[in-house]
Design an enzyme around this catalytic site. Structure first.
Site, mmCIF file in Angstrom:
data_model
loop_
_atom_site.group_PDB
_atom_site.id
_atom_site.type_symbol
_atom_site.label_atom_id
_atom_site.label_comp_id
_atom_site.label_asym_id
_atom_site.label_seq_id
_atom_site.Cartn_x
_atom_site.Cartn_y
_atom_site.Cartn_z
ATOM 1 C CB THR A 180 -0.905 0.016 1.258
ATOM 2 O OG1 THR A 180 -1.843 -1.042 1.144
ATOM 3 C CG2 THR A 180 -1.651 1.324 1.402
ATOM 4 C CG ASP A 207 -1.501 -6.346 -2.393
ATOM 5 O OD1 ASP A 207 -2.287 -5.386 -2.389
ATOM 6 O OD2 ASP A 207 -1.469 -7.216 -1.497
ATOM 7 C CB SER A 208 2.450 -8.040 1.118
ATOM 8 O OG SER A 208 1.319 -7.971 1.949
ATOM 9 C CB THR A 221 0.457 -3.913 6.331
ATOM 10 O OG1 THR A 221 -0.822 -3.848 5.704
ATOM 11 C CG2 THR A 221 1.114 -2.550 6.347
ATOM 12 C CG ASP A 222 -2.793 -7.156 3.411
ATOM 13 O OD1 ASP A 222 -3.060 -6.387 4.358
ATOM 14 O OD2 ASP A 222 -3.356 -7.085 2.312
ATOM 15 C CE LYS A 227 -3.032 -5.123 8.049
ATOM 16 N NZ LYS A 227 -3.293 -4.964 6.615
ATOM 17 C CE1 TYR A 258 -8.306 -27.530 31.553
ATOM 18 C CE2 TYR A 258 -6.681 -26.365 30.214
ATOM 19 C CZ TYR A 258 -7.656 -26.351 31.201
ATOM 20 O OH TYR A 258 -7.974 -25.188 31.824
HETATM 21 N N1 ASP Z 1 -2.754 -5.165 0.406
HETATM 22 C C1 ASP Z 1 -1.657 -4.357 0.896
HETATM 23 C C2 ASP Z 1 -0.411 -5.222 0.921
HETATM 24 O O1 ASP Z 1 -0.243 -6.002 1.808
HETATM 25 C C3 ASP Z 1 -1.971 -3.820 2.241
HETATM 26 C C4 ASP Z 1 -0.930 -2.908 2.835
HETATM 27 O O2 ASP Z 1 0.185 -2.792 2.395
HETATM 28 O O3 ASP Z 1 -1.274 -2.241 3.864
HETATM 29 O O4 ASP Z 1 0.391 -5.124 0.035
#
Ligand code: ASP
Length: 337
Positions: free
Chosen positions: A16, A55-56, A87-88, A158, A280
């Site tokens: 982004t 785009d990631s 960020t993704d 994230k 457990y």
């Molecule tokens: N879709 C974008 C990415 O991960 C989102 C971002 O960068 O905030 O490339």
């Protein structure tokens, strides 16, 4: 700042931060040099390399290898590296680079933004400035810089889709923070560094699946994963590592995987704190069948550590040993009781 300017290498990969509008929605288009223009003069000597424009969500193990190799081969002569990235999937890339570049000898800092750098309200300039400050800090390691905080890369997750405070450092406080006093690094939180020097261990095996359990999941799912050729499975189990064994017996299904030579790692669906499968019966039964506990690792760290360990040719037994140890700060090792 006194003395010579620190030399920083900026590797741009898209995201982004570098995006602009297109008929099909936002997509990366700005170069690293264009990103820098938005910041104005900086107290560093910056060299830019555009290594990807993605785009990631399109970043996969092949791109992780390209990014790791770029850092390894280009880092000579620099004080630090900043990597702009979407960020993704940034937490996955930061985690996997942690394992691919053991003994990293300079700061490598990922950053990105929630709004493109060209947007008047963008968080990109702030995030980039924090990343540059960390890259100039002299503290080696793989980090994520976001919202005036710096997180250890293998602890980053994230957690928000649009808020500027998008990342959290899970089970470890941020290792640095920006305040009016500048960038304050908490050295006591950084993993102790081995003096072996940086090596590139970039082989990965992506035949790994991640399964988030839902109550009533059909155990046949796991046999199907083995049939598809999975060599590793990470399971997000319930609470501190529980799996149902009545009516639909997941424990026997996992036993089948383990006996077939698949490395099975069990983490928790809870984001915070550690899983403990010995507490457990619903955890201990699986533990007795040879599954590997994920402790307090993030899912991103567990998945990438498993891909990396399999890529290094490790057997399930050796992987179990690797998962009992913290290689680069990704795991809090429980004190012996
Ligand atoms: N879709 C974008 C990415 O991960 C989102 C971002 O960068 O905030 O490339």
């Amino acid at each position: 700042m006194s003395g010579e300017k620190k030399r920083i290498l900026l590797l741009a990969t898209g995201g982004t931060i570098a995006s602009g509008a297109s008929e099909r929605g936002l997509r990366p288009e700005e170069t690293g040099a264009q990103l820098l223009e938005h910041l104005g003069p900086l107290p560093y000597e910056v060299t830019v390399r555009d290594i990807l424009t993605l785009d990631s969500s399109n970043i996969q193990p092949e791109e992780w290898q390209l990014i790791a190799r770029s850092v390894y081969t280009m880092r000579e002569g620099y004080d630090g590296v900043v990597i702009t990235h979407g960020t993704d999937t940034m937490a996955y890339t930061a985690s996997v680079l942690t394992f691919m570049l053991p003994g990293i000898d300079l700061p490598v800092v990922f950053t990105g933004s929630q709004l493109p750098i060209g947007h008047p309200l963008s968080d990109a300039p702030e995030n980039l400035r924090t990343a540059f400050a960390m890259a100039a800090s002299g503290e080696p390691g793989i980090f994520v810089a976001f919202f005036r905080k710096v997180l250890l890369g293998c602890r980053a997750v994230k957690v928000r889709t649009s808020d500027f405070d998008a990342f959290e450092s899970v089970n470890l406080p941020p290792v640095a923070q920006v305040s009016a006093d500048g960038l304050l690094v908490r050295r006591e939180l950084l993993p102790s560094r081995r003096s072996v020097g940086c090596v590139l261990r970039d082989r990965l095996d992506n035949r790994v699946a991640l399964v988030k359990l839902i109550p009533g999941v059909d155990p046949a799912l796991f046999a199907a994963l083995a049939k598809l050729g999975c060599r590793g499975v990470v399971i997000e189990a319930f609470g501190s590592g529980g799996l149902h064994f009545i009516r639909r017996d997941l424990v026997s299904a996992l036993e089948g995987l383990v006996q077939g030579g698949v490395a099975v790692v069990v983490c928790s669906q809870c984001l915070y704190e550690r899983s403990d499968m010995s507490t457990y019966e619903v955890g201990r039964r699986a533990l007795e069948k040879g599954v590997i506990p994920g402790g307090d690792m993030t899912t991103e760290a567990a998945v990438t550590k498993l891909m990396w360990a399999l890529g290094q040719g490790k057997s399930p037994m050796e992987i179990s040993d690797l998962f009992a140890r913290s290689l680069e700060g990704e795991l809090t090792v429980a004190p012996a009781t």
